[in-house]
Enzyme design. Structure first.
Site, PDB file in Angstrom:
ATOM      1  N   HIS A   1       0.806  -1.350   0.222  1.00  0.00           N
ATOM      2  CA  HIS A   1      -0.060   0.044  -0.210  1.00  0.00           C
ATOM      3  C   HIS A   1       0.664   1.347   0.198  1.00  0.00           C
ATOM      4  CE1 HIS A   1       0.643  -1.129   4.052  1.00  0.00           C
ATOM      5  NE2 HIS A   1       0.599  -0.045   4.283  1.00  0.00           N
TER       6      HIS A   1
ATOM      7  N   HIS B   1       4.622   7.018   4.371  1.00  0.00           N
ATOM      8  CA  HIS B   1       4.948   6.380   3.532  1.00  0.00           C
ATOM      9  C   HIS B   1       4.290   4.836   2.575  1.00  0.00           C
ATOM     10  CE1 HIS B   1       2.352   4.330   6.943  1.00  0.00           C
ATOM     11  NE2 HIS B   1       2.028   3.276   6.182  1.00  0.00           N
TER      12      HIS B   1
ATOM     13  N   GLU C   1       7.685   0.924   4.287  1.00  0.00           N
ATOM     14  CA  GLU C   1       7.641   0.310   6.302  1.00  0.00           C
ATOM     15  C   GLU C   1       7.321  -1.219   5.554  1.00  0.00           C
ATOM     16  OE1 GLU C   1       2.909   0.010   6.609  1.00  0.00           O
ATOM     17  OE2 GLU C   1       2.891  -0.927   8.196  1.00  0.00           O
TER      18      GLU C   1
HETATM   19 CO    CO Z   1       0.983   1.343   6.162  1.00  0.00          CO
END
Ligand code: CO
Length: 134
Positions: free
Chosen positions: A7, A79, A130
């Site tokens: 994502h 992020h 991440e």
């Molecule tokens: Co995230």
């Protein structure tokens, strides 16, 4: 090492307004908001055919995205999340190369109930990364 883009997270001040932009203007499939007090965020997931967008609104005083929104009041990309098969192996390989892992380096359970880690933006082209074990 990294696999699919899981994502892209976008920090926003007003989750309802941002959800409306994605739902109405962009015609996306927008999920229900969920609170994640342990991460200091309220989250909405948007399912796209090939990935997800994670809209983040600060939750609580010590939210890690509050400072980000002070600098970028209109919101912005916070992020990107890449999938890895083995988060411990990925962490150890990155640390051996001198990359900085945020926190104490122990994976936490992220928004999808899977272990996640964050990598320092200074080591990754100015972008907070991440990693999620899938
Ligand atoms: Co995230």
């Amino acid at each position: 090492m990294i696999g699919r883009l899981n994502h892209v997270a976008i920090a926003v001040k007003d989750l309802e307004k941002a959800s409306g932009v994605y739902k109405n203007a962009l015609g996306a499939k927008v999920g229900a908001p969920t609170e994640q007090p342990e991460h200091g965020v309220k989250v909405v997931f948007i399912e796209l055919p090939n990935t997800k967008i994670e809209l983040l609104e600060p939750l609580g005083e010590a939210s890690p995205i509050a400072k980000f929104l002070e600098k970028s009041p209109d919101g912005g990309i916070h992020h990107v999340c890449y999938e890895v098969d083995d988060i411990i192996a990925a962490r150890d390989q990155l640390k051996a190369q001198g990359a900085r892992v945020l926190g104490d380096g122990t994976p936490k359970i992220g928004a999808h109930g899977k272990p996640v880690l964050f990598l320092h933006p200074k080591d990754f082209c100015g972008t907070l990364v991440e990693l999620e074990q899938v």
